[in-house]
Design an enzyme around this catalytic site. Structure first.
Site, PDB file in Angstrom:
ATOM      1  N   CYS A 139       0.833  -1.208   0.000  1.00  0.00           N
ATOM      2  CA  CYS A 139       0.000   0.000   0.000  1.00  0.00           C
ATOM      3  C   CYS A 139       0.868   1.258   0.000  1.00  0.00           C
ATOM      4  O   CYS A 139       1.918   1.293   0.633  1.00  0.00           O
ATOM      5  CB  CYS A 139      -0.824   0.030   1.272  1.00  0.00           C
ATOM      6  SG  CYS A 139      -2.496  -0.477   1.061  1.00  0.00           S
TER       7      CYS A 139
ATOM      8  N   ARG B 180       7.416   3.073   4.737  1.00  0.00           N
ATOM      9  CA  ARG B 180       7.500   1.653   5.065  1.00  0.00           C
ATOM     10  C   ARG B 180       8.898   1.061   4.851  1.00  0.00           C
ATOM     11  O   ARG B 180       9.088   0.140   4.036  1.00  0.00           O
ATOM     12  CB  ARG B 180       6.438   0.853   4.292  1.00  0.00           C
ATOM     13  CG  ARG B 180       5.049   1.392   4.547  1.00  0.00           C
ATOM     14  CD  ARG B 180       3.983   0.489   4.042  1.00  0.00           C
ATOM     15  NE  ARG B 180       3.619  -0.526   5.010  1.00  0.00           N
ATOM     16  CZ  ARG B 180       2.534  -1.259   4.938  1.00  0.00           C
ATOM     17  NH1 ARG B 180       1.701  -1.114   3.957  1.00  0.00           N
ATOM     18  NH2 ARG B 180       2.273  -2.154   5.855  1.00  0.00           N
TER      19      ARG B 180
HETATM   20  C1  UD1 Z   1       1.530  -4.828   9.521  1.00  0.00           C
HETATM   21  C2  UD1 Z   1       0.223  -5.121   8.849  1.00  0.00           C
HETATM   22  C3  UD1 Z   1      -0.461  -3.827   8.430  1.00  0.00           C
HETATM   23  C4  UD1 Z   1      -0.590  -2.904   9.620  1.00  0.00           C
HETATM   24  C5  UD1 Z   1       0.737  -2.714  10.329  1.00  0.00           C
HETATM   25  C6  UD1 Z   1       0.627  -1.923  11.617  1.00  0.00           C
HETATM   26  C7  UD1 Z   1       0.674  -7.265   7.818  1.00  0.00           C
HETATM   27  C8  UD1 Z   1       0.810  -8.044   6.556  1.00  0.00           C
HETATM   28  N1  UD1 Z   1       0.469  -5.957   7.684  1.00  0.00           N
HETATM   29  O1  UD1 Z   1       2.344  -4.165   8.561  1.00  0.00           O
HETATM   30  O2  UD1 Z   1      -1.742  -4.156   7.911  1.00  0.00           O
HETATM   31  O3  UD1 Z   1      -1.059  -1.649   9.170  1.00  0.00           O
HETATM   32  O4  UD1 Z   1       1.299  -3.996  10.657  1.00  0.00           O
HETATM   33  O5  UD1 Z   1      -0.264  -2.526  12.486  1.00  0.00           O
HETATM   34  O6  UD1 Z   1       0.681  -7.810   8.903  1.00  0.00           O
HETATM   35  N2  UD1 Z   1       8.884   0.434  10.239  1.00  0.00           N
HETATM   36  C9  UD1 Z   1      10.157   0.915  10.070  1.00  0.00           C
HETATM   37  N3  UD1 Z   1      11.145   0.026   9.782  1.00  0.00           N
HETATM   38  C10 UD1 Z   1      10.913  -1.314   9.659  1.00  0.00           C
HETATM   39  C11 UD1 Z   1       9.612  -1.795   9.848  1.00  0.00           C
HETATM   40  C12 UD1 Z   1       8.608  -0.896  10.124  1.00  0.00           C
HETATM   41  O7  UD1 Z   1      10.406   2.124  10.171  1.00  0.00           O
HETATM   42  O8  UD1 Z   1      11.859  -2.071   9.390  1.00  0.00           O
HETATM   43  C13 UD1 Z   1       7.779   1.386  10.520  1.00  0.00           C
HETATM   44  C14 UD1 Z   1       6.771   1.385   9.392  1.00  0.00           C
HETATM   45  O9  UD1 Z   1       7.174   2.248   8.354  1.00  0.00           O
HETATM   46  C15 UD1 Z   1       5.538   1.857  10.106  1.00  0.00           C
HETATM   47  C16 UD1 Z   1       5.671   1.229  11.492  1.00  0.00           C
HETATM   48  O10 UD1 Z   1       7.055   0.924  11.640  1.00  0.00           O
HETATM   49  O11 UD1 Z   1       5.563   3.255  10.204  1.00  0.00           O
HETATM   50  C17 UD1 Z   1       4.845  -0.023  11.699  1.00  0.00           C
HETATM   51  O12 UD1 Z   1       5.203  -0.974  10.754  1.00  0.00           O
HETATM   52  P1  UD1 Z   1       5.028  -2.545  10.975  1.00  0.00           P
HETATM   53  O13 UD1 Z   1       4.505  -2.822  12.335  1.00  0.00           O
HETATM   54  O14 UD1 Z   1       6.291  -3.203  10.564  1.00  0.00           O
HETATM   55  O15 UD1 Z   1       3.902  -2.870   9.918  1.00  0.00           O
HETATM   56  P2  UD1 Z   1       3.895  -4.008   8.820  1.00  0.00           P
HETATM   57  O16 UD1 Z   1       4.420  -5.264   9.388  1.00  0.00           O
HETATM   58  O17 UD1 Z   1       4.470  -3.495   7.558  1.00  0.00           O
END
Ligand code: UD1
Length: 416
Positions: free
Chosen positions: A116, A121
């Site tokens: 999305c 991300r």
């Molecule tokens: C998962 C969910 C998504 C949901 C999100 C938060 C799945 C397939 N998707 O996404 O629907 O909206 O959790 O509840 O399970 N971040 C970083 N660095 C990283 C990883 C994350 O900066 O390496 C940031 C992301 O940009 C975001 C935040 O951390 O701002 C949360 O991300 P994350 O919990 O990792 O979400 P997803 O696993 O991508």
């Protein structure tokens, strides 16, 4: 490009079956490469994101048999450790394959993932977690090359409780030597489902649902039968649909405790939600009072994946609500579309101020992302007159034939 045409203003009455959880099934599918034995998974939702994950798995050599909502997956002979870039770009969750392919093959190559368009991300937390486990990760022209030949269990402290990073480290750790402890782990229910699945495969994992997860590596995993948990975000979406339109719906398959943070924000005098004998009964009248504020947080806080749908609800409730998005930096793309329907919303940075209106008016609007698209669909159901929601491919990523679900409870919605 498909659209929804919605004739708004109908109360919702009837039964809704809650689908299997997208965010649980994707890491579980990724986990299937951890064994060469057969895995049987039930309650798999029919979603575009699931198809994208299946296409990637097939490229890696996984055979997949489909029978309705059941899949039999077998990664007997892995033919590649490279996640193809065109496919990875369609699906952010392809990043989970990094952990599981590393676990199985001790090396993996993946293109930076897509998904999305709701913000940057990045995947730095995933990479740091793997590096903490002695994986050598090199980044070159849009690809990550990972060498896990010296991977070992370690203490991995996440800078933020990222859902994906927690799952990725779990997937890499189950077949590593030694014990991995994930500190500041995400506590989402889907992580508990992944632990249940890995345990069914013979892994030694405990602590999921808390912020410390312990994984003791084992030499081999085996096949299993597994049923995917219900989708709490869909459940929340249907609760909000009922609250927006008024009516009485019964949700089968969901667990109210998993949407507690949403239930707390709904006006109890106009929306009653009761769980009895494994079903959830919602009785609602339109036009409840808005809560003063809603702030998205990691679980068990208010889910970012229900923020857009809540905005649609708040736009048609009484009073002013301040919605703050703390998880993603670009997650108010539904707001200009809701404004076309007459919603009174102002956005500054990550804060939306929503002044509830007595009615919304049907308009032509465009889905920009999955949950934002769902919000427009809900607003259309409650608005006066006709709403056209364009670009509904985004909605198909996470909702299984939502027009059928909604038609069954009295909504007037067609896909064209
Ligand atoms: C998962 C969910 C998504 C949901 C999100 C938060 C799945 C397939 N998707 O996404 O629907 O909206 O959790 O509840 O399970 N971040 C970083 N660095 C990283 C990883 C994350 O900066 O390496 C940031 C992301 O940009 C975001 C935040 O951390 O701002 C949360 O991300 P994350 O919990 O990792 O979400 P997803 O696993 O991508």
């Amino acid at each position: 490009m498909s659209k929804y045409i919605i004739e708004g203003g109908n109360r919702l009455e009837g039964i809704i079956e809650v689908q299997g959880a997208k965010n649980a099934v994707l890491p579980i599918f990724a986990a299937c490469v951890l064994t060469d034995e057969e895995i049987r998974i039930s309650n798999v939702p029919d979603l575009a994101d699931v198809v994208s994950m299946e296409n990637i798995l097939k490229e890696l050599g996984v055979t997949i048999k489909k029978n309705g909502r059941e899949r039999i997956l077998q990664a007997k002979d892995m033919i590649s450790d490279e996640i193809p870039s065109e496919l990875a770009k369609e699906l952010r969750s392809s990043v989970f394959l990094l952990g599981s392919v590393l676990g199985r093959m001790k090396k993996a190559t993946v293109a930076y993932p897509g998904g999305c368009d709701i913000g940057l991300r990045p995947i730095d937390i995933h990479i740091k977690g793997l590096r903490d486990m002695n994986v050598v990760v090199e980044e070159k022209s849009g690809y990550l090359y990972c060498d896990g030949s010296k991977m070992i269990g370690q203490e991995v402290c996440l800078d933020y409780p990222s859902v994906g990073a927690t799952e990725n480290v779990m997937l890499a750790a189950v077949l590593s030597t030694g014990e991995t402890v994930i500190c500041n782990a995400a506590r989402e229910p889907e992580i508990i489902d992944l632990q249940r699945f890995l345990t069914a495969m013979g892994a030694k994992v405990r602590g999921a649902g808390t912020s410390r997860i312990f994984i003791e590596g084992v030499a081999k995993l085996h096949g299993c039968d597994f049923t995917v948990m219900p989708d709490r975000i869909c459940m929340g979406t249907w609760v909000l649909a009922t609250a927006l339109c008024g009516g009485e719906t019964v949700l089968k398959g969901g667990r109210k405790s998993e949407i507690h943070s949403l239930c707390c924000k709904l006006d109890k005098s106009s929306c009653h939600i009761k769980e009895e004998n494994g079903i959830i009964v919602i009785k609602a009248e339109q036009g409840g009072r808005n809560p003063e504020r809603v702030t998205t947080q990691p679980y068990p806080g208010f889910p970012t994946d229900l923020q857009a749908q809540f905005c649609a609800y708040a736009a048609l409730s009484r009073g002013t609500c301040v919605v703050t998005e703390t998880i993603f930096e670009n997650r108010f793309r539904h707001v200009p579309e809701l404004q076309k329907m007459g919603a009174d919303i102002t956005v500054e940075g990550r804060v939306a101020v929503i002044r509830g209106m007595p009615y919304l008016t049907g308009a032509e609007v465009t889905a920009r992302d999955l949950r934002g698209g769902a919000a427009l669909m809900l607003a259309g159901l409650a608005a006066q007159g006709k709403t056209v929601v364009c670009d509904i491919k985004h909605i198909d990523r996470g909702y299984e034939h939502p027009e059928e679900t909604l038609k069954n409870v009295g909504a007037k919605i067609i896909r064209v």
